[in-house]
Design a protein around this motif. Sequence first.
Motif, PDB file in Angstrom:
ATOM      1  N   ASP A   7       0.811  -1.225   0.000  1.00  4.89           N
ATOM      2  CA  ASP A   7       0.000   0.000   0.000  1.00  4.89           C
ATOM      3  C   ASP A   7       0.840   1.269   0.000  1.00  4.89           C
ATOM      4  O   ASP A   7       0.304   2.375  -0.028  1.00  4.89           O
ATOM      5  N   GLY A   8       2.153   1.126   0.081  1.00  5.76           N
ATOM      6  CA  GLY A   8       3.010   2.307   0.180  1.00  5.76           C
ATOM      7  C   GLY A   8       3.210   2.712   1.623  1.00  5.76           C
ATOM      8  O   GLY A   8       2.718   2.071   2.547  1.00  5.76           O
ATOM      9  N   HIS A   9       3.959   3.799   1.822  1.00  6.24           N
ATOM     10  CA  HIS A   9       4.244   4.282   3.177  1.00  6.24           C
ATOM     11  C   HIS A   9       4.142   5.806   3.194  1.00  6.24           C
ATOM     12  O   HIS A   9       4.241   6.466   2.152  1.00  6.24           O
ATOM     13  N   ASN A  14      11.760   5.349   1.401  1.00  5.47           N
ATOM     14  CA  ASN A  14      11.414   3.965   1.745  1.00  5.47           C
ATOM     15  C   ASN A  14      12.330   3.457   2.857  1.00  5.47           C
ATOM     16  O   ASN A  14      13.555   3.432   2.685  1.00  5.47           O
TER      17      ASN A  14
END
Length: 199
Positions: A7-9, A14
């Motif tokens: 879902d990403g951050h 990253n």
Amino acid sequence: MFYRPADGHPLPHNPFNAIVAPRPIAWIGTRGALGDNLAPYSFFNAVAYTPPQVVFGSTSAKADRDGTKDTLSQIREGGVFSINLVAPEDLAAMNASSAPLPAGADEFIHAGVAKAECETIDCPRVATAPATLECRLVQVITLLGEANFLVHGEVTGIHIRPDCLKDGRFEPPARLTRLGYRDYALIEQLFTLDRPPGG
């Protein structure tokens, strides 16, 4: 915080490759029809003693290398590679060798790195490295995601710089490690720890 990688951050960078750290850096030498190549990889480690074996991860691709990078392309071609440890004094050269140069460009020359020949394989190595592992390709495993590969090699020869041997032990003055992001560290302080009986 918690996040699902799919879902990403919410962070500006990253955090994944900074969490699994420090990691040794494999400065990999290869030889192919287009010439010699040298590039650093920090998804790298040793995985077995007998016979000695190593793995490294190749991620992303160059437009001129058909879905991968120069290093993996030349390993597939020649079946061999050298893994050179990076001395602290070679930090700038290691960084320079990570430039996305055209296929066929010699990073040894570009970065001003002294080149030597391997003994058990037809491959260049870094002449001044604290240690070099000469490797024969065992297998390339396709990983999840685009242009992600795991390269598995058997170590067929080992070079150790004389000043890195002390009382029969491999002890370089310092070890350069990758911490993720653009962060690196020098490991200079060692301690020993006895294992439990039978461990």
